[in-house]
Scaffold this motif. Sequence first.
Motif, PDB file in Angstrom:
ATOM      1  N   ALA A 155       5.612  -8.399  -1.217  1.00  0.00           N
ATOM      2  CA  ALA A 155       5.497  -7.133  -0.771  1.00  0.00           C
ATOM      3  C   ALA A 155       5.238  -6.035  -0.326  1.00  0.00           C
ATOM      4  CB  ALA A 155       6.092  -6.689  -2.657  1.00  0.00           C
ATOM      5  N   LYS A 156       3.449  -5.935  -0.815  1.00  0.00           N
ATOM      6  CA  LYS A 156       2.355  -4.767  -0.604  1.00  0.00           C
ATOM      7  C   LYS A 156       1.825  -5.480   0.535  1.00  0.00           C
ATOM      8  CE  LYS A 156       1.100  -4.809  -6.248  1.00  0.00           C
ATOM      9  NZ  LYS A 156       0.256  -5.035  -7.153  1.00  0.00           N
ATOM     10  N   GLY A 157       2.071  -5.847   1.708  1.00  0.00           N
ATOM     11  CA  GLY A 157       1.393  -6.488   2.600  1.00  0.00           C
ATOM     12  C   GLY A 157       0.160  -7.088   2.837  1.00  0.00           C
ATOM     13  N   VAL A 158       0.081  -7.818   1.345  1.00  0.00           N
ATOM     14  CA  VAL A 158      -1.272  -8.806   1.205  1.00  0.00           C
ATOM     15  C   VAL A 158      -0.680 -10.109   1.416  1.00  0.00           C
ATOM     16  CG1 VAL A 158      -2.385  -9.578   0.004  1.00  0.00           C
ATOM     17  CG2 VAL A 158      -2.081  -7.538  -1.145  1.00  0.00           C
ATOM     18  N   ARG A 159      -1.668 -10.600   2.697  1.00  0.00           N
ATOM     19  CA  ARG A 159      -2.041 -12.226   2.911  1.00  0.00           C
ATOM     20  C   ARG A 159      -2.301 -12.939   1.994  1.00  0.00           C
ATOM     21  NH1 ARG A 159      -2.853 -10.203   9.019  1.00  0.00           N
ATOM     22  NH2 ARG A 159      -3.706  -8.689   7.919  1.00  0.00           N
ATOM     23  N   PHE A 160      -1.915 -13.762   1.278  1.00  0.00           N
ATOM     24  CA  PHE A 160      -2.736 -14.418   0.063  1.00  0.00           C
ATOM     25  C   PHE A 160      -2.544 -15.950   0.145  1.00  0.00           C
ATOM     26  CE2 PHE A 160       1.967 -13.462  -1.107  1.00  0.00           C
ATOM     27  CZ  PHE A 160       2.795 -15.150  -1.134  1.00  0.00           C
TER      28      PHE A 160
END
Length: 264
Positions: free
Chosen positions: A144-149
């Motif tokens: 949801a923070k736009g982090v590709r994890f």
Amino acid sequence: MAGPTTAERGERQKLESGSPRLRRLRRLRMLIILLITVVLVTAAALWLLYGSSWLRTEKVSVSGVRVLTDRQVRDAADVAVGSPLISIDTDAIEARLRRKLPRIDSVDVVRSWPHGIGLKVTERTPVLILKNTGNGGKYIEVDAKGVRFATVSAAPRGVPALELAVSGKSKAAVLRRFPVDRLVREAVGVAGDIPAAVRRDTRIVKVRSYDSISLELGGGRSVEWGSGEKGRAKARTLTALMKAAPGARHFDVSAPIAPASSGS
């Protein structure tokens, strides 16, 4: 019999209380005793915390994991079992976990006296997946923070795919103004605003530009969302529009005050 005179009483008080020098010696003795007591108590506490075997780290417990395993978290934490519990650097463990396991969004490292370390993990939750064409068709999870994890071999169920469809002569200009990371964040914001009932049916979130985002739903239906602005208003409008036109195939809420639907 007459009582003692005033002079006799004063003399007796001086004898009982002692001379000023004697009083100073008494205060000095009490101070020395107090200092020795403090030193002994401090030394005992330090020995108990650092030197004894009573407060050593013996176990590491993990909670909150969903995709990760307890063992993965313990291995990444690399807690020095056998060390004095007080000497464990909890901030260093937290930083190590976040560095080694990007799936971890946050972690609370706590001492559990007298022998344990607790790792309370919160994992990132994917809201979109991005096809990784350069890695054997695998998928990248985006939170949801736009982090590709994380990269996974199979798309998680119920998570829409993110499709970056910037093309044409304006592609270079669009990407200069709105880099890929910015477009991903916009798509994530839209995914978070989609009504729950629609989100479950959303297959693809397609991004053509900053202000041209659309949704592809099951059954060949689609939603023109526009930009990520006024997301809540668009969500309310879309819900009402779908109820008013249940047989429609295309919905346009890019201007929430003037929505439209078409097809049947």
